[in-house]
Scaffold this motif. Sequence first.
Motif, PDB file in Angstrom:
ATOM      1  N   LEU A  39     -44.254  56.347 -55.012  1.00 12.24           N
ATOM      2  CA  LEU A  39     -43.979  54.837 -55.179  1.00 12.24           C
ATOM      3  C   LEU A  39     -43.803  54.575 -56.702  1.00 12.24           C
ATOM      4  O   LEU A  39     -43.236  53.524 -56.765  1.00 12.24           O
ATOM      5  N   THR A  40     -44.159  55.389 -57.379  1.00 15.19           N
ATOM      6  CA  THR A  40     -43.875  55.006 -58.833  1.00 15.19           C
ATOM      7  C   THR A  40     -42.851  56.103 -59.424  1.00 15.19           C
ATOM      8  O   THR A  40     -42.582  56.320 -60.822  1.00 15.19           O
ATOM      9  N   GLN A  43     -53.257  40.381 -60.917  1.00 11.00           N
ATOM     10  CA  GLN A  43     -52.876  41.775 -60.712  1.00 11.00           C
ATOM     11  C   GLN A  43     -52.127  42.285 -62.041  1.00 11.00           C
ATOM     12  O   GLN A  43     -52.299  43.391 -62.659  1.00 11.00           O
ATOM     13  N   GLN A  84     -43.786  43.549 -48.502  1.00 11.67           N
ATOM     14  CA  GLN A  84     -45.337  43.138 -48.235  1.00 11.67           C
ATOM     15  C   GLN A  84     -45.708  44.279 -47.276  1.00 11.67           C
ATOM     16  O   GLN A  84     -47.013  44.872 -47.489  1.00 11.67           O
ATOM     17  N   ASP A  85     -44.933  44.580 -46.196  1.00 12.47           N
ATOM     18  CA  ASP A  85     -45.486  45.526 -45.255  1.00 12.47           C
ATOM     19  C   ASP A  85     -44.525  46.668 -45.493  1.00 12.47           C
ATOM     20  O   ASP A  85     -43.566  47.113 -44.746  1.00 12.47           O
ATOM     21  N   ASN A  86     -44.973  47.826 -46.160  1.00 16.35           N
ATOM     22  CA  ASN A  86     -44.148  48.835 -46.390  1.00 16.35           C
ATOM     23  C   ASN A  86     -44.486  50.276 -45.653  1.00 16.35           C
ATOM     24  O   ASN A  86     -44.212  51.338 -46.011  1.00 16.35           O
ATOM     25  N   MET A 114     -49.565  36.475 -58.205  1.00 11.84           N
ATOM     26  CA  MET A 114     -49.419  37.864 -58.525  1.00 11.84           C
ATOM     27  C   MET A 114     -49.870  38.099 -59.997  1.00 11.84           C
ATOM     28  O   MET A 114     -50.215  39.076 -60.338  1.00 11.84           O
ATOM     29  N   PRO A 122     -49.123  57.996 -55.037  1.00 12.10           N
ATOM     30  CA  PRO A 122     -48.489  57.543 -56.359  1.00 12.10           C
ATOM     31  C   PRO A 122     -47.411  58.198 -56.956  1.00 12.10           C
ATOM     32  O   PRO A 122     -46.451  57.769 -57.915  1.00 12.10           O
ATOM     33  N   VAL A 176     -42.731  42.170 -53.030  1.00  6.39           N
ATOM     34  CA  VAL A 176     -43.875  41.937 -53.721  1.00  6.39           C
ATOM     35  C   VAL A 176     -44.405  42.731 -54.843  1.00  6.39           C
ATOM     36  O   VAL A 176     -43.886  43.971 -54.954  1.00  6.39           O
ATOM     37  N   TYR A 177     -45.414  42.250 -55.571  1.00  9.80           N
ATOM     38  CA  TYR A 177     -45.734  43.246 -56.572  1.00  9.80           C
ATOM     39  C   TYR A 177     -46.840  44.342 -55.923  1.00  9.80           C
ATOM     40  O   TYR A 177     -47.777  43.934 -55.617  1.00  9.80           O
ATOM     41  N   TRP A 178     -46.724  45.307 -55.989  1.00  7.69           N
ATOM     42  CA  TRP A 178     -47.510  46.587 -55.702  1.00  7.69           C
ATOM     43  C   TRP A 178     -47.974  47.203 -57.139  1.00  7.69           C
ATOM     44  O   TRP A 178     -47.119  47.281 -57.827  1.00  7.69           O
ATOM     45  N   GLN A 179     -49.285  47.451 -57.061  1.00 13.99           N
ATOM     46  CA  GLN A 179     -49.572  48.115 -58.289  1.00 13.99           C
ATOM     47  C   GLN A 179     -48.937  49.527 -58.284  1.00 13.99           C
ATOM     48  O   GLN A 179     -48.611  50.188 -57.497  1.00 13.99           O
ATOM     49  N   GLY A 180     -48.407  49.768 -59.562  1.00 16.58           N
ATOM     50  CA  GLY A 180     -47.314  50.739 -59.668  1.00 16.58           C
ATOM     51  C   GLY A 180     -45.998  50.455 -60.169  1.00 16.58           C
ATOM     52  O   GLY A 180     -45.407  51.288 -60.785  1.00 16.58           O
ATOM     53  N   ASP A 217     -45.840  48.454 -62.444  1.00 17.13           N
ATOM     54  CA  ASP A 217     -46.037  48.514 -63.978  1.00 17.13           C
ATOM     55  C   ASP A 217     -45.534  49.738 -64.437  1.00 17.13           C
ATOM     56  O   ASP A 217     -44.821  49.814 -65.520  1.00 17.13           O
ATOM     57  N   ASP A 246     -53.108  44.899 -64.755  1.00 17.75           N
ATOM     58  CA  ASP A 246     -52.383  46.267 -64.803  1.00 17.75           C
ATOM     59  C   ASP A 246     -52.032  46.870 -66.086  1.00 17.75           C
ATOM     60  O   ASP A 246     -51.948  47.886 -66.453  1.00 17.75           O
TER      61      ASP A 246
END
Lengths: 210, 866
Positions: B634-635, B510, B590-592, B507, B631, B549-553, B555, B514
């Motif tokens: 999710l954030t 990424q 992982q599968d959201n 991870m 976005p 898991v780490y998803w962009q966002g 951060d 980011d």
Amino acid sequence: MSNRAQGGPGNGATAGKICQFKLVLLGESAVGKSSLVLRFVKGQFHEYQESTIGAAFLTQTVCLDDTTVKFEIWDTAGQERYHSLAPMYYRGAQAAIVVYDLTNPDTFSRAKTWVKELQRQASPNIVIALAGNKADLASKRAVETAEAQAYADENQLLFMETSAKTATNVNDIFLAIAKKLPKNDAANQQGQRLNVAQSAESNQSGGCCK
Amino acid sequence: MYPTPLASPGLSFAVHSFLASPHARNTCGHNGLPLTPNSVRILGRFQALKKLTHPCLATYLDLQRGKHERVVIVCESYERNCQKLLSSDKSPTAEINSFAHFDGSPPDYPEVVRRIFYESLHALAYLHRQNFVHHSVSLESIQLTDALHVKLSNHGTYFITENGACVPFPIGLPKYLPPEVLLDPKGLHSPKTDLWSLGIVLLELALRKELFNFELEEQIALVFECASSEKPVMCILERHKLVYEYLCLSEQVRDAIEACLSVPLEHRPSSEELLSHPYCDMQIEMLEEPPKGLPSHELIGADQIEECIENSSQLPEAWEVLNLHELYYFWRLTGGDALAEISKQRDYIRSRPAIFGLPNLTLIEGEDCGAERDSSYYYRDTYLRLPMDSLRERLKSVDPDIMFISISILFERFNFERHRSESFTTKTASELPLVIRERDIEYQIRRIFRFRKLVELYPLTGRAIQLEAAIDIPPYFRGHVWAALLGAQGDYHAEFDEIDKDTPTPMDRQIDVDIPRCHQYDQLLCSPVAHMKFRRLLKAWVSSHPQYVYWQGLDSLCAPFLSLHFNNEALAYQCLSRFVDKYLHKFFLQDNSQVIKEYLAVFSRLVTYHDPVLSLHLQKEDFIPDLYAIPWFLTMYTHVFALHKVYHLWDALLLRGEAFPLCVGVAILTQLREQLLTFGFNECILTFTDMPELDIERLVKDAVDIFDSTPQSICFRSHSKRPISGMTPLSLETLREELTPRISTDDFFIALSAPSSKDASGRTTLRERVLVLDVRPKEEYLEGCLRGAVNIPKDVAFTPEGKLASCPEASALAAHKGNIIVVFGNEEDRRKVANQLVHLDYRHVCILDTTVHDIRIRMSPPICLY
Ligand SMILES: Nc1nc2c(ncn2[C@@H]2O[C@H](COP(=O)(O)OP(=O)(O)OP(=O)(O)O)[C@@H](O)[C@H]2O)c(=O)[nH]1
Ligand SMILES: [Mg+2]
């Protein structure tokens, strides 16, 4: 800049045909997809360009001889996890730019995977361009021009090394795509909207909003 | 009359300032991005200084960046220091007697010196324990309070400048620096550097004379001479012809001095070792007792609560408890501006006309040669004292009852009627726009006093904090209040310490790409220190949540907590983790896809519920939330709004449940409604490519109104943390086909029974009248129906054009337009009718989530309305 001379963006539409094309940018995260689009659409470069979540949409018009080409650009998220969103954007696209970062060989391998996927799943006559971005970082180069060029030739891709930072080849690559796109296809005349509902069902892999 | 710390007339805030080294033009880091300006690097490191608390250390308060890499540091400052003591016209003893206050008779001079030495050493030991090297110990750096206690200053310069690497000048005066440092000025210097310096200081104090009063070269030469001498102190004394005076000093002093002035590091004692020297055998009350008042950057643990309560029942004087950080906050609210003060001092920032700074030669790489160095690049040890009068005046006129009230709200047993004038002013003031309230000193003083006690006694005060936060959250305490609202407690430090934040994982790449793109307009968050903390927080979160898991966002989600708890990573982590748990349950799987799709579908239905016209327009344009709202949710809007907006949005969010973010989304769309209605697909999506400027206060207010007027079950999600029980989970297809949301029977009965009324505050509650629309065939309806239900059987409800068929029931329905319409009937019928009502622009249409069979028991015989 020399690449503006031949009719870069913002030259204003004159008489003649107007074509709309859907273009999608694909590539590993942080290779500079958003930066390329921002350079092309607004002529700007932001060092601290925000990461893309989901996708972003922008439009830009270029003039080619007597044709006005309007690009509807989908800038996608690069993180592998967002992969499952991608079909929604490239399905129905007439053009794609697959971007890698020429200072990072892993992003080049990722670009090849994207090309393969496009060749298999996207519309058969999609115009694909390969962009080796961050050309300004010559001293950090990790992917040789010749290697990328050979790969592009083999797969009939347009290929350029670009820099969103210095604007090198940015308008050029879009113009090259515009030139290669068929201008008399009736379907292109009003562009196609992406069909989300359809594409949503057809992808079975995990991830965000397939 | 003020007790500490404002009581001391010698105290004020002061600034000192220097220029950080500029980078050569157009130089780039390894990633091709411009190098972080040195002043930003310094700003990041500076934050750690705010954490230092020792009674003999001057407090660091703030760092601001000016033009041309100027760094302006605000710190606690006193008029007197040891250098002034020795340079005064009077004898040092007379000088001391002229300003210091003693209980009883003044101590004799050698005793004073001993105490100064001891306190300074104590402060240094504290610094050394935390791996700080002072590196600038000098007579001048030892400030003295009116009670003749030490306030060591300038202890952060070496640290924040990355051991001098970020500035164009050397740190510390050569005459105080040991030989090994002068020999290797760029090297990594031991804490024992400070011991040598302290030795020189002690020598000067004991001899009552400033030493090394000669040219710089000679000073350095003398230090080097010491280096090769058996007894360095003798070198210095001989040079100054002070051997006799020295020998008259007590043996203890001399022994302490000589220990400090040992050239080999292994002979020079550490600060800790020196503390047990006989010369340091003394007791100073202040050093034994922990300082009073709220620790400035900590939330206390449960074990300290009892003690806090005991103390607080003694009603301490208001000003006794204000710490310097709070005072400085108030100082700024009274209009204080350190940068402006500095630029008023022409001779402080003496800048030469730029033309004199032009280089003779510029290399193609961007390096300049032959430019004469501007003297403003040299370090100047001058402190500029900031005017404190308006703050003192301001605080004097504050109603002393504030303190009392702020405590009484904690204890039900003191359940006094709140002071009338107080509650009046607070109430009227709280109707002013938030941005004005946040800058209003009068109002903030009240709020801060109210909150500081609440925060101090948390977690006992959890409920009280919620109630107060509903009015607003004073920015000064936002971090603490958020932590309380999220329920952070327990030993979060230990918890955080145990998490693996270092082991490389796939991870990492990424995360690393980011972070430099995350809220980097913020000066603090773009500093290298912030990047490091970002990384630790994210890695900690990922490694302690193996199911995610780490998803962009993620951060972006981290950013508000990091910026509020910059000096307390463990608490930032705790908040992040609780926040994600509460508002983003399963989003980072992982599968959201199922989770997110359901969320977006529920969102669409909520938009339809509140604004059918807009919703249908957007659907017609295929402008679906999947394209723009990921976005947002999710954030939790941290990816689309700047931090100052996120703060206000989250102030409201943290008080509310999981459905609030959906309401914010609706509020955004409604704020842009007029435009969106005229827009086609492209314009719509372009609108959200860069979030347009929104009035955030209005947005929050709208979202709250929407939230309050929406029954909980309308936002039901089967993937939520605690799904409302009894609701039917719907497939995504159904969620999309059925345009309107469903309401639970519980919510339905609540809505039915609650008459629209005014609440205590005089606002009309947002409850609306409810109309039940029974769409079953007439016969079934006549067998029994919900009380007051209007029956329009599905088959006869609409004309072929889709209009409402004309009948008395339809008029009743039309008259009810805008209020809640609950559609009741069989699965297919009710959906068709509800969808058609949406097309007829009916708002607040929902489907009763129950079967005819289940509700039979609650039905009454039909009542004919017309
Ligand atoms: N030196 C240099 N840096 C670039 C160039 N293009 C982009 N960058 C930098 O590379 C980083 C990533 O660029 P983005 O445009 O955000 O990358 P992206 O491909 O959109 O990334 P995702 O949104 O995560 O998929 C940013 O910090 C940019 O400033 C370039 O041509 N030269
Ligand atoms: Mg991007």
